[in-house]
Design a protein around this motif. Structure first.
Motif, PDB file in Angstrom:
ATOM      1  N   SER A  63       0.819  -1.217   0.000  1.00  0.00           N
ATOM      2  CA  SER A  63       0.000   0.000   0.000  1.00  0.00           C
ATOM      3  C   SER A  63       0.852   1.267   0.000  1.00  0.00           C
ATOM      4  CB  SER A  63      -0.926   0.020   1.224  1.00  0.00           C
ATOM      5  OG  SER A  63      -0.228   0.391   2.400  1.00  0.00           O
ATOM      6  N   ARG A  68       3.088   3.247  -6.466  1.00  0.00           N
ATOM      7  CA  ARG A  68       1.634   3.040  -6.423  1.00  0.00           C
ATOM      8  C   ARG A  68       0.932   4.336  -6.821  1.00  0.00           C
ATOM      9  NH1 ARG A  68      -1.521  -0.940  -4.067  1.00  0.00           N
ATOM     10  NH2 ARG A  68      -3.605  -0.331  -3.405  1.00  0.00           N
ATOM     11  N   ASP A 159      -6.269   7.923   1.160  1.00  0.00           N
ATOM     12  CA  ASP A 159      -4.871   7.475   1.136  1.00  0.00           C
ATOM     13  C   ASP A 159      -4.052   8.407   2.014  1.00  0.00           C
ATOM     14  OD1 ASP A 159      -2.523   6.194   0.565  1.00  0.00           O
ATOM     15  OD2 ASP A 159      -2.312   6.987  -1.464  1.00  0.00           O
ATOM     16  N   GLY A 198      -5.037   3.281  -0.705  1.00  0.00           N
ATOM     17  CA  GLY A 198      -3.695   3.026  -0.182  1.00  0.00           C
ATOM     18  C   GLY A 198      -3.755   2.840   1.314  1.00  0.00           C
ATOM     19  N   SER A 220      -4.824  -2.459   0.066  1.00  0.00           N
ATOM     20  CA  SER A 220      -4.832  -1.284   0.946  1.00  0.00           C
ATOM     21  C   SER A 220      -5.085  -1.741   2.381  1.00  0.00           C
ATOM     22  CB  SER A 220      -5.932  -0.304   0.505  1.00  0.00           C
ATOM     23  OG  SER A 220      -7.205  -0.910   0.600  1.00  0.00           O
TER      24      SER A 220
END
Length: 317
Positions: A63, A68, A159, A198, A220
């Protein structure tokens, strides 16, 4: 060479072999087509083998992978660059860690809001590493209220390693800003879809995480605290972060099992960074499928079901 995580070292060895085979082929000395094809197949098999049984701590690492895709990458793809960013909370300023604005997905208008971490060191500092201040949450709420005014669904992309814990953030009412968002999102009349793309850490994630549908990408995590900070509190150091990750039940499968989220969005084998476009398409499909279902409900029914869902969490019969 792509950035590899510690547990991906066996893949790294194969990638080196692949690179050498391609170099030989480019020089024209030997035809390595079959060798390249065989190594690529081995890489695929090894990746599938590794990612089939990831531990919670390994998922946390995925994550946080530096390659990413972050919120703005999702927004750019989903809206086909029709996104119009809106700024400021109309009180203090414009928090760069929280982005939001209107954009069209397949011709439908949405208000899209999310935390942005930054793609390099300079941008991470500019974005405060994706840790919003109170004005970030107040900006998010202002945009949600605007979406409600124009009857547009809200999408939040979560995130963040947490809300910014600085003294100045607390002085400006960090706790109140997050609590206000929880209260207002619970009764917002338009559909809300929240997606953890994430890290989903603490109240910083929950501050934009109250929705009709709460979804998580496969790799995640979502928890009241990060494994490192949990380890620091319980064991006074970071050495037990792996044990903490296991105990926190923070993976998408654990969250779904405990009925804390509504669904999991699949990622390509190897993580979202291996094939960002495939991940974006999966997210897009999840958004469009869920928003169509939510639109069939009246605003009053959506609010009722939303409140019932969150009120039922943690209850023991």
């Amino acid at each position: 060479m792509p950035v590899l995580l510690e547990f991906e070292e066996p893949i790294g060895e194969l990638l080196e072999q692949l690179e050498k085979a391609k170099e030989i082929s480019e020089k024209g000395d030997v035809d390595t087509t079959k060798t390249v094809r065989d190594i690529e197949q081995k890489i695929k098999q090894k990746r599938e083998e590794i990612y089939k049984n990831l531990t919670p701590w390994q998922r946390v690492q995925v994550s946080r992978h530096p390659e990413r895709p972050y919120t703005l990458s999702y927004i750019k793809y989903l809206t086909n660059e029709t996104f119009v960013e809106l700024h400021g909370d109309r009180t203090v300023g414009d928090d760069k860690a929280m982005v939001g604005g209107f954009g069209k997905i397949d011709g439908q208008s949405f208000m899209i809001i999310g935390q942005q971490k930054g793609i390099n060191t300079k941008m991470r500092q500019y974005r405060n590493f994706g840790m919003p201040n109170p004005e970030g949450y107040r900006k998010a709420l202002r945009l949600m209220k605007m979406a409600e005014k124009f009857n547009k669904p809200v999408i939040t992309l979560i995130d963040t390693p947490g809300a910014f814990p600085g003294l100045e953030a607390e002085e400006r009412g960090q706790g109140e800003a997050i609590a206000r968002n929880l209260f207002e999102m619970a009764k917002l009349k338009v559909p809300i879809i929240c997606i953890v793309i994430g890290e989903g850490a603490s109240g910083g994630a929950l501050g934009i995480g109250v929705g009709d549908k709460v979804l998580m990408l496969e790799n995640s995590w979502y928890s009241v605290i990060s494994p490192e900070n949990c380890s620091t509190i319980l064991w006074r150091n970071w050495d037990h972060k792996i044990e903490a990750a296991d105990a926190l039940k923070l993976t998408s499968s654990d969250m779904l099992k405990n009925k804390l989220i509504d669904g999991i969005i699949k990622e390509p084998v190897g993580g979202a960074h291996i094939d960002p476009e495939a991940t974006f398409e999966n997210v897009k499909e999840a958004i469009l499928t869920n928003v169509e279902k939510l639109k069939k409900l009246t605003p009053a029914k959506r609010v009722e079901k939303r409140i019932e869902k969150f009120a039922a969490m943690g209850s023991i019969s």
